[in-house]
Write a protein that holds these residues in place. Structure first.
Motif, PDB file in Angstrom:
ATOM      1  N   ALA A  74      -4.753  -1.337   3.582  1.00 22.88           N
ATOM      2  CA  ALA A  74      -4.771  -2.034   2.300  1.00 22.88           C
ATOM      3  C   ALA A  74      -6.173  -2.085   1.700  1.00 22.88           C
ATOM      4  O   ALA A  74      -6.341  -2.201   0.486  1.00 22.88           O
ATOM      5  CB  ALA A  74      -4.218  -3.448   2.462  1.00 22.88           C
ATOM      6  N   SER A  82      -8.280  -8.151   4.986  1.00 24.53           N
ATOM      7  CA  SER A  82      -8.800  -6.944   4.341  1.00 24.53           C
ATOM      8  C   SER A  82     -10.215  -7.099   3.809  1.00 24.53           C
ATOM      9  O   SER A  82     -10.965  -6.112   3.714  1.00 24.53           O
ATOM     10  CB  SER A  82      -7.860  -6.531   3.200  1.00 24.53           C
ATOM     11  OG  SER A  82      -6.589  -6.171   3.698  1.00 24.53           O
ATOM     12  N   SER A 100      -3.235   8.170   2.933  1.00 22.38           N
ATOM     13  CA  SER A 100      -4.668   7.905   2.787  1.00 22.38           C
ATOM     14  C   SER A 100      -5.494   9.174   2.649  1.00 22.38           C
ATOM     15  O   SER A 100      -6.636   9.122   2.191  1.00 22.38           O
ATOM     16  CB  SER A 100      -5.177   7.067   3.964  1.00 22.38           C
ATOM     17  OG  SER A 100      -4.577   5.785   3.951  1.00 22.38           O
ATOM     18  N   HIS A 102       0.860  -1.185   0.000  1.00 23.06           N
ATOM     19  CA  HIS A 102       0.000   0.000   0.000  1.00 23.06           C
ATOM     20  C   HIS A 102       0.895   1.234   0.000  1.00 23.06           C
ATOM     21  O   HIS A 102       2.094   1.145   0.282  1.00 23.06           O
ATOM     22  CB  HIS A 102      -1.038  -0.015   1.127  1.00 23.06           C
ATOM     23  CG  HIS A 102      -0.512   0.046   2.518  1.00 23.06           C
ATOM     24  ND1 HIS A 102       0.126   1.145   3.038  1.00 23.06           N
ATOM     25  CD2 HIS A 102      -0.578  -0.850   3.528  1.00 23.06           C
ATOM     26  CE1 HIS A 102       0.440   0.921   4.299  1.00 23.06           C
ATOM     27  NE2 HIS A 102       0.046  -0.286   4.622  1.00 23.06           N
TER      28      HIS A 102
END
Length: 335
Positions: free
Chosen positions: A238, A213, A261, A56
């Motif tokens: 992720a 996830s 993010s 990520h």
């Protein structure tokens, strides 16, 4: 062999000997030192294994920052890069493979891989990065004196300040939801920090745990909350888009501990620049490899220059208005 052939062979050998002698004489300077290259030696090429728990943006940035430190220093390195794809048994397998390989150093990115590396690798230096609390994770004896072959950099984030952003975005907030992986000690630590901070800020924390996830969206939907906070949890990061979808559909703010993010759609954070954190870890590796620094005596380092990052477009999608004062003091505004 005929006599004439023997004479020719002998002459060739003699000529070769003279040529080697001439090369040897010409390779020395008048002061008796060797020719080109310090001490007549070629620059050493190091072998470094890199193990990463998942792909990520933050962890990828840490890896690239680490490698950039060697490139900028002009040091030759052969990197063996392995990704566990979010699977801890795979991380353990990678660590065991590195333990038996002929490596000079190992970089472990994120807590699960650092724990696997620390267990398996004891005879060469192990550096970690993107680890929240290395002592609680059993990686070091203490932040100041690691005491073994393992040290590195921490992304310990200011959870209290990050949660404070929620109170600016939603002053009437009463509950904040956190989805986190039950298998990541770094996340458990952040949840406890969040509970302590929430008590001071006047709201409650509600949690839902996941094991992978694919469970993130359902876990987020199970929480009836006024806002979401995402810690630096590798499993949840992720699957960030799953959490984001829930926040947007409910028109509640999503604040994150992970700076990357915010670019992916969260509203805000006080975040670490993971590329610079990785670069900082690379500089530690250079001190170990080139200067003989001892990991046991190298304190765990942190990234001091936290950045306030905000994303106005993300706030609009969640029906949240960012206060002008918050925008004015932002270090980075995502356009």
């Amino acid at each position: 062999m005929k006599r004439s052939s023997l004479r020719l062979a002998g002459a060739a050998l003699a000529a070769s000997a003279l040529l080697l002698s001439a090369c040897g004489d010409g390779g020395s300077d008048t002061d008796g030192t060797d020719g080109p290259g310090a001490g007549g030696e070629e620059q050493q090429t190091y072998s470094i294994g890199i193990m990463q728990i998942a792909a990520h943006p933050s962890l990828d940035a840490s890896r690239e920052g680490f490698k950039a430190a060697f490139a900028d220093a002009g040091v030759d390195v052969e990197f063996d890069e392995q990704n566990a794809q979010g699977d801890q048994p795979t991380a353990i397998s990678i660590a065991n493979g590195f333990a038996s390989a002929d490596l000079d150093l190992v970089l472990a990115i994120a807590t699960p891989t650092a724990q696997a590396a620390a267990q398996a690798i004891t005879d060469i230096p192990v550096l970690f990065t993107a680890v929240t609390e290395p002592r609680e994770a059993g990686l070091v004896d203490s932040w100041e004196a690691p005491g073994g072959n393992v040290t590195g950099t921490s992304d310990l984030n200011p959870v209290d300040e990050q949660l404070g952003l929620i109170t600016e975005l939603a002053p009437d907030v009463e509950t904040v939801g956190i989805v986190y992986s039950s298998g990541e000690v770094n996340s458990e630590i952040q949840v406890e920090m969040a509970r302590e901070a929430a008590a001071e800020l006047g709201f409650e924390i509600e949690v839902a745990t996941v094991t992978n996830s694919s469970e993130v969206q359902q876990a987020a939907e199970s929480l009836d909350v006024d806002a979401y906070f995402m810690p630096t949890d590798n499993t949840v990061v992720a699957a960030f888009e799953s959490l984001l979808q829930v926040a947007e559909s409910r028109s509640v703010p999503l604040v994150t501990a992970d700076g990357e993010s915010v670019g992916r759609g969260a509203i805000a954070t006080y975040g670490v620049d993971y590329e610079k954190l990785g670069y900082q870890t690379g500089e530690m590796a250079l001190r170990i490899l080139q200067e003989g620094a001892d990991p046991a005596e190298m304190p765990v380092e942190t990234f001091a220059d936290l950045l306030l990052i905000v994303n106005p477009a993300a706030a609009e999608r969640m029906g949240v208005e960012i206060p002008a004062e918050l925008l004015e003091r932002a270090d980075t505004v995502i356009e």
